[in-house]
Design a protein around this motif. Structure first.
Motif, PDB file in Angstrom:
ATOM      1  N   GLU A 174       0.579   5.577  -0.007  1.00 21.50           N
ATOM      2  CA  GLU A 174      -0.332   6.781   0.324  1.00 21.50           C
ATOM      3  C   GLU A 174       0.345   7.791  -0.676  1.00 21.50           C
ATOM      4  O   GLU A 174       1.485   7.762  -0.975  1.00 21.50           O
ATOM      5  CB  GLU A 174      -0.402   7.376   1.669  1.00 21.50           C
ATOM      6  CG  GLU A 174      -0.851   6.333   2.680  1.00 21.50           C
ATOM      7  CD  GLU A 174       0.389   5.552   3.253  1.00 21.50           C
ATOM      8  OE1 GLU A 174       0.072   4.860   4.431  1.00 21.50           O
ATOM      9  OE2 GLU A 174       1.528   5.627   2.745  1.00 21.50           O
ATOM     10  N   LYS A 214      -6.355   1.300 -11.344  1.00 25.40           N
ATOM     11  CA  LYS A 214      -7.226   1.931 -10.450  1.00 25.40           C
ATOM     12  C   LYS A 214      -7.618   1.355  -8.981  1.00 25.40           C
ATOM     13  O   LYS A 214      -8.405   1.457  -8.518  1.00 25.40           O
ATOM     14  CB  LYS A 214      -8.595   2.420 -11.240  1.00 25.40           C
ATOM     15  CG  LYS A 214      -8.457   3.156 -12.409  1.00 25.40           C
ATOM     16  CD  LYS A 214      -7.838   4.513 -12.134  1.00 25.40           C
ATOM     17  CE  LYS A 214      -7.768   5.197 -13.482  1.00 25.40           C
ATOM     18  NZ  LYS A 214      -7.220   6.619 -13.137  1.00 25.40           N
ATOM     19  N   ASN A 215      -6.564   0.372  -8.490  1.00 27.41           N
ATOM     20  CA  ASN A 215      -6.751  -0.474  -7.506  1.00 27.41           C
ATOM     21  C   ASN A 215      -6.474   0.570  -6.184  1.00 27.41           C
ATOM     22  O   ASN A 215      -5.205   0.253  -5.785  1.00 27.41           O
ATOM     23  CB  ASN A 215      -6.115  -1.839  -7.678  1.00 27.41           C
ATOM     24  CG  ASN A 215      -6.487  -2.888  -6.747  1.00 27.41           C
ATOM     25  OD1 ASN A 215      -7.797  -3.224  -6.512  1.00 27.41           O
ATOM     26  ND2 ASN A 215      -5.572  -3.500  -5.778  1.00 27.41           N
ATOM     27  N   GLN A 216      -7.490   1.337  -5.814  1.00 29.77           N
ATOM     28  CA  GLN A 216      -7.001   2.316  -4.968  1.00 29.77           C
ATOM     29  C   GLN A 216      -8.188   2.807  -3.943  1.00 29.77           C
ATOM     30  O   GLN A 216      -9.506   2.730  -4.678  1.00 29.77           O
ATOM     31  CB  GLN A 216      -6.373   3.422  -5.596  1.00 29.77           C
ATOM     32  CG  GLN A 216      -7.256   4.093  -6.589  1.00 29.77           C
ATOM     33  CD  GLN A 216      -6.449   5.120  -7.446  1.00 29.77           C
ATOM     34  OE1 GLN A 216      -6.859   6.192  -7.968  1.00 29.77           O
ATOM     35  NE2 GLN A 216      -5.035   5.026  -7.624  1.00 29.77           N
ATOM     36  N   ARG A 255     -14.005   4.097  -2.832  1.00 29.56           N
ATOM     37  CA  ARG A 255     -12.906   3.238  -3.536  1.00 29.56           C
ATOM     38  C   ARG A 255     -13.591   3.125  -4.836  1.00 29.56           C
ATOM     39  O   ARG A 255     -15.004   3.173  -4.982  1.00 29.56           O
ATOM     40  CB  ARG A 255     -12.711   2.037  -3.170  1.00 29.56           C
ATOM     41  CG  ARG A 255     -13.685   0.710  -3.015  1.00 29.56           C
ATOM     42  CD  ARG A 255     -14.525   0.752  -2.113  1.00 29.56           C
ATOM     43  NE  ARG A 255     -15.391  -0.480  -2.067  1.00 29.56           N
ATOM     44  CZ  ARG A 255     -16.779  -0.274  -2.934  1.00 29.56           C
ATOM     45  NH1 ARG A 255     -17.053   0.788  -3.700  1.00 29.56           N
ATOM     46  NH2 ARG A 255     -17.463  -1.257  -2.914  1.00 29.56           N
ATOM     47  N   LEU A 296       0.937  -1.278  -0.204  1.00 28.79           N
ATOM     48  CA  LEU A 296       0.169  -0.033   0.072  1.00 28.79           C
ATOM     49  C   LEU A 296       0.774   1.437  -0.063  1.00 28.79           C
ATOM     50  O   LEU A 296       2.258   1.182   0.574  1.00 28.79           O
ATOM     51  CB  LEU A 296      -0.963   0.082   1.058  1.00 28.79           C
ATOM     52  CG  LEU A 296      -1.873  -0.906   1.578  1.00 28.79           C
ATOM     53  CD1 LEU A 296      -1.353  -2.105   1.979  1.00 28.79           C
ATOM     54  CD2 LEU A 296      -3.401  -0.519   2.085  1.00 28.79           C
ATOM     55  N   THR A 324      -4.994   9.482  -1.530  1.00 26.84           N
ATOM     56  CA  THR A 324      -5.135   8.094  -2.222  1.00 26.84           C
ATOM     57  C   THR A 324      -4.178   7.074  -1.549  1.00 26.84           C
ATOM     58  O   THR A 324      -3.146   7.513  -1.318  1.00 26.84           O
ATOM     59  CB  THR A 324      -4.777   8.509  -3.837  1.00 26.84           C
ATOM     60  OG1 THR A 324      -5.810   9.305  -4.128  1.00 26.84           O
ATOM     61  CG2 THR A 324      -5.112   6.946  -4.561  1.00 26.84           C
ATOM     62  N   CYS A 325      -4.807   5.954  -1.531  1.00 26.45           N
ATOM     63  CA  CYS A 325      -3.978   4.935  -1.164  1.00 26.45           C
ATOM     64  C   CYS A 325      -3.949   3.774  -2.428  1.00 26.45           C
ATOM     65  O   CYS A 325      -5.110   3.187  -2.958  1.00 26.45           O
ATOM     66  CB  CYS A 325      -4.554   3.953   0.025  1.00 26.45           C
ATOM     67  SG  CYS A 325      -3.520   2.553   0.599  1.00 26.45           S
ATOM     68  N   SER A 326      -2.911   3.694  -3.183  1.00 29.93           N
ATOM     69  CA  SER A 326      -2.834   2.777  -4.229  1.00 29.93           C
ATOM     70  C   SER A 326      -2.177   1.299  -3.801  1.00 29.93           C
ATOM     71  O   SER A 326      -1.277   1.170  -2.874  1.00 29.93           O
ATOM     72  CB  SER A 326      -1.540   3.253  -5.069  1.00 29.93           C
ATOM     73  OG  SER A 326      -2.057   4.259  -5.569  1.00 29.93           O
ATOM     74  N   THR A 378      -9.647   6.117  -1.522  1.00 26.05           N
ATOM     75  CA  THR A 378      -9.339   7.429  -1.044  1.00 26.05           C
ATOM     76  C   THR A 378      -9.813   7.977   0.260  1.00 26.05           C
ATOM     77  O   THR A 378     -11.100   7.400   0.416  1.00 26.05           O
ATOM     78  CB  THR A 378      -9.671   8.380  -2.307  1.00 26.05           C
ATOM     79  OG1 THR A 378     -11.217   8.261  -2.416  1.00 26.05           O
ATOM     80  CG2 THR A 378      -9.113   7.976  -3.800  1.00 26.05           C
TER      81      THR A 378
END
Length: 123
Positions: free
Chosen positions: A6, A82-84, A73, A4, A21-23, A86
């Motif tokens: 940020e 886009k696997n994130q 999400r 993960l 955003t957390c990817s 917010t």
């Protein structure tokens, strides 16, 4: 391997909205086993749970932040980039200064954290 990260502005002006955003890699954001979490640590204080979101979109928030925080999400696409998920927090004040972490809990025994990102509120 779960990872993960940020991202977002490190400096936000008072009264503005903070967006982080957390990817995520290693776990699909649509996983029904995952609890996606935002946590922060104000300077000199302990960790504070901000809120979380699950696969069906249900969210939960710290009562004191519920009126200002929003976690979401994107499940509308199969694009893995886009696997994130917010965090948005409106009307920030200096009390929102701290290190913000995203994390994921997978079942009862696994939890993974991002490295954290410093957020400062100043004009």
């Amino acid at each position: 391997q779960v990872h993960l990260q940020e991202s977002g502005p490190g400096l936000v002006k008072p009264s503005q909205t903070l967006s982080l955003t957390c990817s995520v890699s290693g776990v699909p954001i649509t996983s029904t086993y995952a609890l996606w979490i935002w946590i922060r640590q104000p300077p000199g204080k302990g960790l504070e749970w901000i809120g979380d979101i699950v696969a069906n979109g249900n969210t939960a928030y710290r009562p004191s932040l519920k009126s200002r925080a929003s976690i979401s999400r994107d499940t509308s696409t199969n694009d893995t980039s886009k696997n994130q998920f917010t965090l948005q927090m409106s009307s920030v004040t200096p009390e929102d200064i701290g290190v913000y972490y995203c994390a994921v809990a997978l079942g009862d025994y696994e939890m993974y954290w991002g490295q954290g990102t410093q957020v400062t509120v100043s004009s």
